[in-house]
Structure formats: C-alpha cells, structure tokens
Design a protein around this motif. Structure first.
Motif, PDB file in Angstrom:
ATOM      1  N   HIS A 133      11.615 -31.357 -15.256  1.00 41.95           N
ATOM      2  CA  HIS A 133      10.839 -31.799 -14.025  1.00 41.95           C
ATOM      3  C   HIS A 133      11.845 -33.025 -13.487  1.00 41.95           C
ATOM      4  CE1 HIS A 133       7.116 -29.568 -15.063  1.00 41.95           C
ATOM      5  NE2 HIS A 133       7.989 -28.542 -14.770  1.00 41.95           N
ATOM      6  N   SER A 134      12.499 -33.697 -14.412  1.00 46.16           N
ATOM      7  CA  SER A 134      13.233 -34.992 -13.789  1.00 46.16           C
ATOM      8  C   SER A 134      14.560 -34.666 -13.157  1.00 46.16           C
ATOM      9  CB  SER A 134      13.722 -35.725 -15.349  1.00 46.16           C
ATOM     10  OG  SER A 134      14.609 -35.115 -16.334  1.00 46.16           O
ATOM     11  N   ALA A 137      14.650 -31.773  -7.215  1.00 41.88           N
ATOM     12  CA  ALA A 137      14.644 -30.422  -6.887  1.00 41.88           C
ATOM     13  C   ALA A 137      15.102 -30.708  -5.203  1.00 41.88           C
ATOM     14  CB  ALA A 137      13.220 -29.822  -6.728  1.00 41.88           C
ATOM     15  N   PRO A 199       4.254 -30.629  -6.056  1.00 41.87           N
ATOM     16  CA  PRO A 199       5.724 -30.788  -6.456  1.00 41.87           C
ATOM     17  C   PRO A 199       6.378 -29.521  -6.636  1.00 41.87           C
ATOM     18  CG  PRO A 199       4.156 -32.113  -7.664  1.00 41.87           C
ATOM     19  CD  PRO A 199       3.286 -31.055  -6.963  1.00 41.87           C
ATOM     20  N   ASN A 201       9.800 -28.101  -8.885  1.00 40.59           N
ATOM     21  CA  ASN A 201      10.500 -28.331 -10.037  1.00 40.59           C
ATOM     22  C   ASN A 201      11.468 -27.313 -10.360  1.00 40.59           C
ATOM     23  OD1 ASN A 201       8.586 -30.613 -10.608  1.00 40.59           O
ATOM     24  ND2 ASN A 201       7.270 -29.136 -11.400  1.00 40.59           N
ATOM     25  N   THR A 203      12.594 -25.030 -12.858  1.00 43.80           N
ATOM     26  CA  THR A 203      11.827 -23.992 -13.554  1.00 43.80           C
ATOM     27  C   THR A 203      12.456 -23.112 -14.124  1.00 43.80           C
ATOM     28  OG1 THR A 203      10.214 -24.251 -11.752  1.00 43.80           O
ATOM     29  CG2 THR A 203       9.761 -22.377 -13.191  1.00 43.80           C
ATOM     30  N   PHE A 230      14.302 -23.589  -8.634  1.00 46.35           N
ATOM     31  CA  PHE A 230      13.481 -24.567  -7.880  1.00 46.35           C
ATOM     32  C   PHE A 230      12.444 -23.919  -7.399  1.00 46.35           C
ATOM     33  CE2 PHE A 230      17.788 -26.527  -7.680  1.00 46.35           C
ATOM     34  CZ  PHE A 230      17.613 -27.576  -8.818  1.00 46.35           C
ATOM     35  N   GLU A 233       5.439 -26.185  -8.468  1.00 44.34           N
ATOM     36  CA  GLU A 233       4.824 -26.405  -9.990  1.00 44.34           C
ATOM     37  C   GLU A 233       4.112 -25.347 -10.668  1.00 44.34           C
ATOM     38  OE1 GLU A 233       2.992 -29.948 -10.734  1.00 44.34           O
ATOM     39  OE2 GLU A 233       1.411 -29.765  -9.239  1.00 44.34           O
ATOM     40  N   GLU A 236       5.609 -22.006 -12.923  1.00 43.05           N
ATOM     41  CA  GLU A 236       5.869 -21.960 -14.445  1.00 43.05           C
ATOM     42  C   GLU A 236       4.602 -21.775 -15.279  1.00 43.05           C
ATOM     43  OE1 GLU A 236       9.117 -21.700 -16.570  1.00 43.05           O
ATOM     44  OE2 GLU A 236       9.699 -23.742 -16.373  1.00 43.05           O
TER      45      GLU A 236
END
Length: 281
Positions: A133-134, A137, A199, A201, A203, A230, A233, A236
């Motif tokens: 997640h860091s 995206a 958000p 992320n 994934t 991407f 959220e 996932e």
C-alpha cells in the motif's frame, strides 16, 4: 547461482513429458501448472503469461518481500502474429521460467499452527500489505500503465479498454458487464455494497494460503502474481476471504490482520459478482 544453461521447452509436450516428481503445483480445475526443471528453477505454463511477468518484475522492484525472479519468458503472446484472440489458441509454447522460492504452501500447515505461530503469520502479512500500500497508485489498472490484462477478473472478450482514475468508473465497468445479461435493478443491487470512493492500492489479487510460502511460521515468499495490479482497497480484502481457501487457521489469521467487524456484505458481493460473470461470460 545458475551456471548451467537453462533448459527451455520447445513445446507444451516437452513440459508435459517431465516426470510426475517434477510437478511443484497442479491445480485441480484448470489454471497454470508449475514444474521444476532444475534445482532452484521452475517453469509455470498455460496460456498467456506476459502480464504476470510485468507484475513479477514490478513487485520485485517495489517490495521487500521475496518474489520469484523471472529467468526467461518468450514474450508477449498478444504481440505475436500467431495469436488469435477469438479462440485464444496458442500454437507456440508460452511459459515463465523463474527461480523457485523455498518453502511450503501455507495452506498445507496453517491448521497445525499454534496461536503464537498464527500471530506471527498475521503480523508478517500485515507488513506485506503495508509495503504494497506504500507503492503509489497512479490509476486503477495494470502495473504497466494501461488497462487490466488478467483474464480471471477481466475475460478477454470484455476486458477494459483503458485504465481508470476513479473507483466509480471501475465499478461502472462491472455494472455494464452485468447489464449484458441482467437488468438495471440486478446490477445496482449486486454492486451496492462496494464503496464508490476509497483508496486504490497495489494489490496481489490472490493473497491466499496457497500463494504464501513458509518455512515454519516464517513467510519466505509470495507467488502467483498473475492477478496483480492497482485496485480499490476492497478488492484484496474480499479476495482474501475466498470460500475455497477458508480454514480454521486462516480465519484466525484474517481476524488478526483485519480486526473489527467482518464486512460480510462486501465479501459476499465480490464472490457473487465473480460467480455471476464466470457463469454468464
């Protein structure tokens, strides 16, 4: 590490003729097969794997978790003049030759773990998710910059034509697919539990015990990045609650990774959507 020349197949028959003891993973229903061709070297094969190569390389470049290193791939099948997207026939052999990550599938051992071992696994997966997640995206789509290319979530016949910048557009894509064989009311009711704004992320897309390798309770690597990209959220999260992957140990791990009330409506929507599309497309 690999001083000897790589053995590379010239046909699917070359791969299928390998002894049964070379099989590392063989799905019960469809999917890609993985065989060991030399110590520390495996080949994954079945159909078009070019997008998975992109995802593997992207994950290796951006994450600290161990990801298989690609040693050889014959190229993007969709760029071949021999590729027929209508039949998806593959006249040549398409595969990924990559380093083998040591360890056993988490699914094989998780239900024998102690509470302390389960907590260890959960803490590592939480760290892996935080690492993913860091990664910034830039859009909702492929790691290579365009639309999604994986055929499980997005069958070739109806795959997206572009990446998206809004979660609502991602959801609308599935709304339009549902409208090809259902009603407006059905599409709205089915997708109502997905948030329209959340958000996005990096994934994995299939982060379940069979794709998590361990030695003891220590995660040694994550495999099968064919569905990565991407995503919003919720994708996932919902995928990790796949019914076919649930067990006592995995349920306990999920409760530690995601404390608080389980989002059952969202999970049910995801799996109902996948089942509906698989049945009708």
């Amino acid at each position: 590490m690999h001083e000897m020349p790589l053995w590379l197949p010239k046909s699917y028959q070359d791969l299928n003729d390998l002894p049964s003891e070379n099989i590392v993973y063989q799905p019960k229903l469809g999917g890609s097969k993985v065989v060991r061709t030399a110590p520390g070297v495996v080949i994954k094969y079945r159909g078009d794997l070019a997008e998975e190569v992109n995802c593997l390389n992207f994950a290796r470049d951006h994450l600290s978790i161990r990801v298989p290193r690609v040693l050889h791939h014959p190229g993007d099948v969709r760029q071949s003049t021999l590729w027929d997207p209508r039949t998806e026939e593959l006249p040549q052999v398409w595969y990924i030759c990559m380093e083998e990550i040591q360890g056993v599938q988490l699914k094989e051992v998780i239900d024998s773990f102690t509470p302390l071992q389960l907590e260890h696994v959960a803490s590592q997966i939480k760290a892996i998710l935080a690492d993913m997640h860091s990664v910034p995206a830039p859009h909702i789509g492929s790691v290579s910059g365009g639309p999604f290319q994986n055929s499980y979530f997005f069958p070739y016949a109806v795959k997206p034509q572009n990446a998206w910048t809004k979660v609502s557009d991602f959801i609308d894509h599935y709304h339009q697919l549902l409208m090809t064989f259902g009603t407006e009311e059905y599409a709205k009711e089915l997708l109502a539990n997905f948030p329209q704004d959340c958000p996005v992320n990096f994934t994995h897309g299939d982060l379940v015990p069979r794709n998590i390798l361990v030695e003891g309770s220590t995660i040694t690597g994550i495999v099968d990045w064919s569905m990565a990209g991407f995503y919003p959220e919720f994708w996932e999260y919902s995928r990790m609650y796949d019914d076919s992957e649930q067990s006592k140990g995995w349920s306990q791990v999920l409760s530690m990774i995601f404390p608080g009330p389980r989002l059952d409506n969202q999970i049910a929507t995801f799996h109902r959507l996948m089942g509906t599309l698989l049945y009708n497309l």
